[in-house]
Write a protein that holds these residues in place. Structure first.
Motif, PDB file in Angstrom:
ATOM      1  N   LEU A 114      49.069  27.483  24.364  1.00 24.34           N
ATOM      2  CA  LEU A 114      47.873  28.061  24.911  1.00 24.34           C
ATOM      3  C   LEU A 114      47.387  27.651  26.130  1.00 24.34           C
ATOM      4  O   LEU A 114      46.791  28.055  26.528  1.00 24.34           O
ATOM      5  CB  LEU A 114      47.007  28.340  23.734  1.00 24.34           C
ATOM      6  CG  LEU A 114      45.892  29.249  23.876  1.00 24.34           C
ATOM      7  CD1 LEU A 114      46.106  30.745  23.963  1.00 24.34           C
ATOM      8  CD2 LEU A 114      45.409  29.475  22.506  1.00 24.34           C
ATOM      9  N   ALA A 115      47.361  26.397  25.820  1.00 13.93           N
ATOM     10  CA  ALA A 115      46.374  25.875  27.280  1.00 13.93           C
ATOM     11  C   ALA A 115      47.119  26.242  28.874  1.00 13.93           C
ATOM     12  O   ALA A 115      47.077  26.657  29.606  1.00 13.93           O
ATOM     13  CB  ALA A 115      46.517  24.165  27.259  1.00 13.93           C
ATOM     14  N   GLU A 116      48.716  25.719  28.411  1.00  8.74           N
ATOM     15  CA  GLU A 116      49.731  25.962  29.739  1.00  8.74           C
ATOM     16  C   GLU A 116      49.721  27.795  30.298  1.00  8.74           C
ATOM     17  O   GLU A 116      49.736  27.803  31.213  1.00  8.74           O
ATOM     18  CB  GLU A 116      51.150  25.567  28.803  1.00  8.74           C
ATOM     19  CG  GLU A 116      51.023  24.696  28.914  1.00  8.74           C
ATOM     20  CD  GLU A 116      52.309  23.904  28.651  1.00  8.74           C
ATOM     21  OE1 GLU A 116      53.490  23.762  29.337  1.00  8.74           O
ATOM     22  OE2 GLU A 116      52.907  24.068  27.300  1.00  8.74           O
ATOM     23  N   TRP A 117      49.809  28.400  29.424  1.00 10.67           N
ATOM     24  CA  TRP A 117      49.989  30.048  29.331  1.00 10.67           C
ATOM     25  C   TRP A 117      48.448  30.529  29.988  1.00 10.67           C
ATOM     26  O   TRP A 117      48.255  30.749  31.066  1.00 10.67           O
ATOM     27  CB  TRP A 117      49.906  30.815  28.240  1.00 10.67           C
ATOM     28  CG  TRP A 117      50.260  32.199  27.808  1.00 10.67           C
ATOM     29  CD1 TRP A 117      48.919  32.841  27.915  1.00 10.67           C
ATOM     30  CD2 TRP A 117      51.642  33.150  29.230  1.00 10.67           C
ATOM     31  NE1 TRP A 117      49.286  34.086  28.700  1.00 10.67           N
ATOM     32  CE2 TRP A 117      50.624  33.955  28.997  1.00 10.67           C
ATOM     33  CE3 TRP A 117      52.605  32.309  29.217  1.00 10.67           C
ATOM     34  CZ2 TRP A 117      51.221  34.981  29.289  1.00 10.67           C
ATOM     35  CZ3 TRP A 117      53.061  33.629  29.227  1.00 10.67           C
ATOM     36  CH2 TRP A 117      52.698  34.807  29.426  1.00 10.67           C
ATOM     37  N   VAL A 118      47.142  30.162  29.512  1.00  6.70           N
ATOM     38  CA  VAL A 118      46.204  30.479  29.828  1.00  6.70           C
ATOM     39  C   VAL A 118      45.911  29.917  31.331  1.00  6.70           C
ATOM     40  O   VAL A 118      45.214  30.661  32.339  1.00  6.70           O
ATOM     41  CB  VAL A 118      44.952  30.157  28.963  1.00  6.70           C
ATOM     42  CG1 VAL A 118      43.323  30.422  29.549  1.00  6.70           C
ATOM     43  CG2 VAL A 118      45.182  30.962  28.147  1.00  6.70           C
ATOM     44  N   GLN A 119      45.725  28.822  31.485  1.00  5.65           N
ATOM     45  CA  GLN A 119      46.415  27.914  32.763  1.00  5.65           C
ATOM     46  C   GLN A 119      47.096  28.714  34.181  1.00  5.65           C
ATOM     47  O   GLN A 119      46.768  29.099  35.663  1.00  5.65           O
ATOM     48  CB  GLN A 119      46.176  26.453  33.036  1.00  5.65           C
ATOM     49  CG  GLN A 119      45.333  26.181  32.018  1.00  5.65           C
ATOM     50  CD  GLN A 119      45.653  24.743  31.572  1.00  5.65           C
ATOM     51  OE1 GLN A 119      46.510  23.505  32.639  1.00  5.65           O
ATOM     52  NE2 GLN A 119      44.543  23.396  30.810  1.00  5.65           N
ATOM     53  N   ARG A 120      48.074  29.032  33.293  1.00  5.05           N
ATOM     54  CA  ARG A 120      48.786  29.623  34.457  1.00  5.05           C
ATOM     55  C   ARG A 120      48.710  31.145  34.459  1.00  5.05           C
ATOM     56  O   ARG A 120      48.718  31.758  35.755  1.00  5.05           O
ATOM     57  CB  ARG A 120      50.309  29.420  33.947  1.00  5.05           C
ATOM     58  CG  ARG A 120      51.164  29.837  34.658  1.00  5.05           C
ATOM     59  CD  ARG A 120      53.031  30.143  34.078  1.00  5.05           C
ATOM     60  NE  ARG A 120      53.954  30.442  35.532  1.00  5.05           N
ATOM     61  CZ  ARG A 120      54.074  29.382  36.822  1.00  5.05           C
ATOM     62  NH1 ARG A 120      54.052  27.992  36.585  1.00  5.05           N
ATOM     63  NH2 ARG A 120      55.080  29.609  37.093  1.00  5.05           N
ATOM     64  N   TYR A 121      48.704  31.742  33.583  1.00  2.00           N
ATOM     65  CA  TYR A 121      48.696  33.220  33.964  1.00  2.00           C
ATOM     66  C   TYR A 121      46.955  34.253  33.353  1.00  2.00           C
ATOM     67  O   TYR A 121      47.132  35.094  33.357  1.00  2.00           O
ATOM     68  CB  TYR A 121      49.161  33.700  32.964  1.00  2.00           C
ATOM     69  CG  TYR A 121      51.525  33.879  32.829  1.00  2.00           C
ATOM     70  CD1 TYR A 121      51.532  34.218  33.998  1.00  2.00           C
ATOM     71  CD2 TYR A 121      51.708  32.200  32.522  1.00  2.00           C
ATOM     72  CE1 TYR A 121      52.823  34.070  34.426  1.00  2.00           C
ATOM     73  CE2 TYR A 121      53.072  32.587  32.730  1.00  2.00           C
ATOM     74  CZ  TYR A 121      53.192  33.130  34.102  1.00  2.00           C
ATOM     75  OH  TYR A 121      54.753  32.551  34.329  1.00  2.00           O
ATOM     76  N   GLY A 122      46.323  33.164  32.868  1.00  2.00           N
ATOM     77  CA  GLY A 122      45.325  34.030  32.656  1.00  2.00           C
ATOM     78  C   GLY A 122      45.120  33.907  30.833  1.00  2.00           C
ATOM     79  O   GLY A 122      45.627  34.292  29.900  1.00  2.00           O
ATOM     80  N   ARG A 123      44.026  34.955  30.708  1.00  2.00           N
ATOM     81  CA  ARG A 123      42.948  35.232  29.110  1.00  2.00           C
ATOM     82  C   ARG A 123      44.618  35.937  28.195  1.00  2.00           C
ATOM     83  O   ARG A 123      44.955  36.996  29.132  1.00  2.00           O
ATOM     84  CB  ARG A 123      42.267  35.853  28.686  1.00  2.00           C
ATOM     85  CG  ARG A 123      42.089  37.053  29.779  1.00  2.00           C
ATOM     86  CD  ARG A 123      40.198  37.247  29.931  1.00  2.00           C
ATOM     87  NE  ARG A 123      40.069  39.066  30.334  1.00  2.00           N
ATOM     88  CZ  ARG A 123      39.354  39.039  30.195  1.00  2.00           C
ATOM     89  NH1 ARG A 123      37.816  38.646  29.992  1.00  2.00           N
ATOM     90  NH2 ARG A 123      39.143  40.620  31.034  1.00  2.00           N
TER      91      ARG A 123
END
Length: 517
Positions: free
Chosen positions: A100-109
């Motif tokens: 989840l950390a990788e995803w939000v950092q890359r694509y947002g909420r």
């Protein structure tokens, strides 16, 4: 994934290292594989923890405890390091998915519907953990994998052991400061209510891109975050209105005022957050991300199986399978794949070859791993040795049900499946015996079995891996295909019993257990 470099060994605990998946507070995480080709995530433990008195015993205890949690939201423990081995490590199923950390950092909420589904699934995960009397203690965005079938909660075995160690040593805390419960932040202990607090903080992050005690465009110290957690109210700006009341109750300072994971799940269901809906709500970009990771993993896991053995890199166990990693020369195809891993700009290229890579890796069909069988057996720490122990020598027999209900076209109909396994003492890499199967076809009575000479490929504490060096029909006059190269994983479950398991090339209808004759 990242390239291995000179600081990475070629193998750990007999498992080849193929790429680096990441690095965090507990240590490095590598992509590895079982000998039959199932991908693993092998997590090492930093030396500072291993030096703490009693940590090894706590580590083994917590891994055994964590293996009690069997659910769709946790990864199965496959193996772990025995006492005295350095570095200490834990091997689990590999999930090709971003955190989840990788995803939000890359694509947002995440979109609101996805946050509701994520909340429901993670409540299921915590319910499974708390139902065994355990607590995770380190629920945070980097410990949530956004898997294709469901999100998964990872790493609580190591987290619990490391937390105990740090409390013993300094009275300090472990975990990401922005996601700890107040009672953890003040070193007052933790349990199921602390996991609920951390879960709510993670969901705020998923919905807004920030933790509930962080402010946009600011950089604060861990001490400031810990102070806010203990003394200030959470910031819920940007959280979907439907979730604010629920998350606020979960973020209560008093652990007694927080709802249980089960109560949260019931409330979420009324809001439309249900388990099982996650796969239908995956953002398109997340599906592409997962496909690329699957392609990369299949490429690296499948490619070494085609190579002749080579010497392991410096620092690897002497009899560990070679990885083609640091200190070894990779063939051109592997070199291309590893160069590609160094930059995410080539993801589109990886996506186009995913299907063919899956086809290559698919020659080995697996359903269970050691330590993840239907009986709920707990994995034993790995202990690689160089020969088949004397206790394994002898003749072992068993009979399976065959496949009497098969269609007779894609799979033969058989009414019995007898196996005789004869083993003798042998060094790793040498012939160690043979396996003879007698399989009778329904109606014709035709013999469909095969006889295989078995080479000892790998030795562990309670399991042996054999490869069919030769393979021919048991009935030489029968027109039966018996390919050589089959892999079998056999586990000793008692002094006179062997479990054939389902990893490798074991055929449908074969016996699952052999007894000493």
């Amino acid at each position: 994934m990242e390239l291995l470099d000179g600081s990475d060994p070629g193998a750990i605990g007999g498992y080849p290292l193929l790429a680096r998946l990441g690095e965090g507070g507990m240590g490095r995480v590598y992509l590895s594989r079982t000998v039959s080709g199932r991908p693993l995530a092998l997590k090492t433990v930093r030396a500072e923890f291993g030096r703490e008195p009693g940590f090894e015993e706590r580590f083994a205890r917590e891994i055994r405890n964590s293996d009690r949690v069997r659910s769709p939201w946790t990864t199965a423990v496959v193996d772990y390091s025995p006492v005295g081995q350095r570095p200490q490590w834990l091997a689990t199923e590999y999930v090709a998915a971003p955190s989840l950390a990788e995803w939000v950092q890359r694509y947002g909420r995440l979109p609101e519907r996805s946050v509701l589904a994520l909340a429901a699934e993670l409540c299921g995960a915590l319910g499974a953990v708390h139902g065994t009397g355990l607590a995770h203690r380190d629920v945070k965005p980097s410990n949530v994998l956004l898997g294709r079938r469901s999100p998964l909660l990872i790493d609580f075995g190591i987290a619990r052991a490391m937390e105990d160690s740090r409390h013993t040593r300094t009275g300090g805390v472990i975990g990401s400061p922005g996601y700890l419960a107040p009672e953890q932040a003040s070193a007052g202990g933790s349990g199921a209510p602390a996991d609920v607090f951390s879960l709510a903080a993670v969901l705020v992050y998923a919905a807004t891109g920030m933790g509930p005690f962080s402010r946009r465009d600011e950089e604060v110290s861990a001490a400031v975050l810990l102070y806010r957690i203990v003394h200030e109210e959470p910031i819920l700006d940007g959280v979907p209105a439907s979730l604010i009341s629920l998350l606020r109750s979960c973020l209560a300072k008093d652990p007694q005022q927080r709802p249980t994971a089960g109560a949260i799940g019931a409330l979420l269901e009324r809001l439309g957050g249900r388990t099982g809906t996650w796969p239908q709500l995956l953002p398109e970009a997340l599906e592409r991300d997962i496909a690329v990771r699957e392609g990369e993993a299949h490429a690296l896991v499948a490619a070494p199986a085609q190579l002749p053995p080579v010497a392991a890199a410096s620092g690897a166990a002497a009899d560990a399978p070679a990885s083609g990693g640091a200190g070894t020369a990779a063939p051109p195809a592997i070199g291309f794949l590893r160069r590609r891993l160094s930059g995410r700009t080539a993801w589109a290229i990886a996506g186009t070859v995913t299907a063919s890579l899956i086809a290559t890796a698919g020659t080995l069909v697996l359903r269970h791993l050691p330590g993840d069988d239907a009986s709920g057996g707990t994995p034993s720490p790995s202990s690689t040795v160089a020969s088949l122990p004397a206790a394994w020598a002898g003749t072992w027999v068993g009979t399976g049900p065959g496949t009497p209900s098969a269609d007779g076209v894609t799979q033969a109909r058989t009414n019995g499946f007898a196996v005789t396994l004869t083993l003798h003492r042998a060094l790793r890499g040498a012939l160690a015996g043979k396996q003879v199967s007698h399989v009778t076809e329904v109606g014709t009575g035709r013999e469909l079995g095969c006889t295989e000479a078995l080479r000892l490929q790998e030795v562990r504490r309670t399991s042996m891996v054999f490869e069919a060096a030769t393979n021919h029909p048991t009935d030489q006059s029968a027109a039966v295909s018996c390919p050589k190269g089959n892999i079998y994983v056999v586990t000793m479950t008692g002094r006179d019993t062997l479990d054939l398991g389902e990893e490798g090339a074991q055929s449908a209808g074969a016996p699952s257990t052999l007894t000493r004759r």
